[in-house]
Design a protein around this motif. Sequence first.
Motif, short mmCIF file in Angstrom:
data_model
loop_
_atom_site.label_atom_id
_atom_site.label_comp_id
_atom_site.label_asym_id
_atom_site.label_seq_id
_atom_site.Cartn_x
_atom_site.Cartn_y
_atom_site.Cartn_z
N THR A 56 0.84 -1.21 0.00
CA THR A 56 0.00 0.00 0.00
C THR A 56 0.86 1.25 0.00
OG1 THR A 56 -1.81 -1.13 1.17
CG2 THR A 56 -1.79 1.27 1.24
N LEU A 80 -9.01 -7.58 -1.99
CA LEU A 80 -8.36 -6.58 -1.15
C LEU A 80 -7.10 -6.04 -1.82
CD1 LEU A 80 -8.61 -7.92 2.52
CD2 LEU A 80 -9.88 -6.06 1.45
N SER A 107 -6.73 -5.62 -5.00
CA SER A 107 -7.23 -4.63 -5.95
C SER A 107 -7.65 -3.35 -5.24
CB SER A 107 -8.41 -5.20 -6.73
OG SER A 107 -8.04 -6.37 -7.43
N SER A 108 -8.26 -3.50 -4.05
CA SER A 108 -8.64 -2.33 -3.27
C SER A 108 -7.41 -1.53 -2.88
CB SER A 108 -9.40 -2.75 -2.01
OG SER A 108 -10.55 -3.48 -2.32
N ASN A 122 -6.05 0.43 -5.79
CA ASN A 122 -6.86 1.58 -6.14
C ASN A 122 -6.94 2.63 -5.04
OD1 ASN A 122 -7.99 1.06 -8.91
ND2 ASN A 122 -8.32 -0.90 -7.89
N LEU A 123 -6.72 2.23 -3.79
CA LEU A 123 -6.54 3.23 -2.75
C LEU A 123 -5.28 4.04 -3.05
CD1 LEU A 123 -7.36 4.43 -0.03
CD2 LEU A 123 -5.97 2.67 1.09
N LEU A 138 -11.66 1.79 -6.72
CA LEU A 138 -11.64 1.36 -5.32
C LEU A 138 -13.00 0.81 -4.91
CD1 LEU A 138 -10.23 1.15 -2.57
CD2 LEU A 138 -10.92 3.52 -2.13
N ALA A 162 -13.42 -2.57 -6.44
CA ALA A 162 -12.58 -3.58 -5.80
C ALA A 162 -13.14 -4.00 -4.45
CB ALA A 162 -11.15 -3.04 -5.63
N ILE A 163 -13.68 -3.05 -3.69
CA ILE A 163 -14.29 -3.38 -2.40
C ILE A 163 -15.50 -4.28 -2.60
CG2 ILE A 163 -15.54 -2.41 -0.42
CD1 ILE A 163 -13.67 0.02 -0.60
#
Length: 418
Positions: free
Chosen positions: A23, A147, A149-150, A153-154, A272, A275-276
């Motif tokens: 991240t 997650l 992918s999340s 995108n975060l 995001l 993805a979530i």
Amino acid sequence: MKPSELFRSLRSRNYRLYFTGQTISLIGTWMQRMAVSWLVFRLTHSSLMLGIVSFAGLIPAMLFSPYAGTLSDRHSRYRILLISQIASMMQSGLLAALVLLKYYNMTAIILLSIAQGVINAFDITSRQSLMVDLIDNKEDLPNAIGLNSSMVNLARLLGPAIAGVILSVFGEGICFLIDFLTFIAVIVSLLMMKLNLAPPERKNTSVWQGLKEGYSYLQLVPKVRAAILMLGAAGIFLMSFNTLTPVFAKDVFGGDAETYSWFASITGLGALGSAIYLAGLKPGKDMLKIIGVAGAVFALSVIMFSRVGSLPLALFFIMLSGAGMMAVIAATNTYVQTNVPGHMRGRMISYYAMAFQGALPVGSLLTGVVAHHIGAPRTVLFQGLAGLLCVIIFIWGIRRSRRRQAEQLQPAYSETIV
């Protein structure tokens, strides 16, 4: 769904370390991507040059991903990932040094982009195929992919937002320096992991024979092949429209670096959310259906983005494009990883990576060339229409395949009844 269920894969210590380090690092990566595109456009004001630099940074994935996938099936995926992260850190450091010393040389920028593309070919295949080994409960793999992918995108949401401010105040060099420093987090997280990996299977056959085996296996799984081909088509015709967002920001909407950062951040916001949603899906969902629906949303939003003259509407449609794009990418990744055997995972992920990052440079180069002659809005319109046609063909092909499968099963079922 309870929050504990949404984040259930984080109960695995190794995946938690991976998630945290990546991240932080990916925020720097998105800052670098923003800064490179803005630097190239600021220096050249050329759509064609944007396409060339994007092509240079992504084409190595098409050339090296199959080899990298075979290598990850034969050697330690963890070690390959660690080496690739260290190499990426060195590349970012060199880019930061060039720009901070005001050595604005397009040849050097292109060569460093090529170097990063080669590194990424090995990084993506080792990282994606290692993920299953980071999870204690293998049923949490789809959640871990969602997650992941999340997390991407975060970073895609935060990185461009931060980069927009830094580009306006300090310039591109500081963005590159921050990217260099963020690699410390992912390298430390990898070194802290406690992995109990089975030794890779040793084979007497050559790496090239392994590549051939991977291709032969892909011919035996038509649905996996169709999903990968759909991702490749999205890379050529749809994802590559982002190459022209600096042109839209500055020339179409009369903005600056901050406007450009809005495009990237709002795309990340849509991605995001998508993805979530995927991370929260229960096991057994029809990923091929999700790919088809998401592809249609992606294509239609690109078409609408090319036609609107209002910046708020453009931001809305580019947010939808981010949601559609991420759903196609993540659903394809999930489908591939959950429908291939372990000994083939690295090679199938390499084809996934080749479709994802290998087709994109071809699309980026074509986008730059076409936009140079007919302008950015018309180019993006044609991309959306071509992408929509590919989605229709994909949906038709999957439905046809399922009908054939049902027809083959029907006689056997009838004989059982009799």
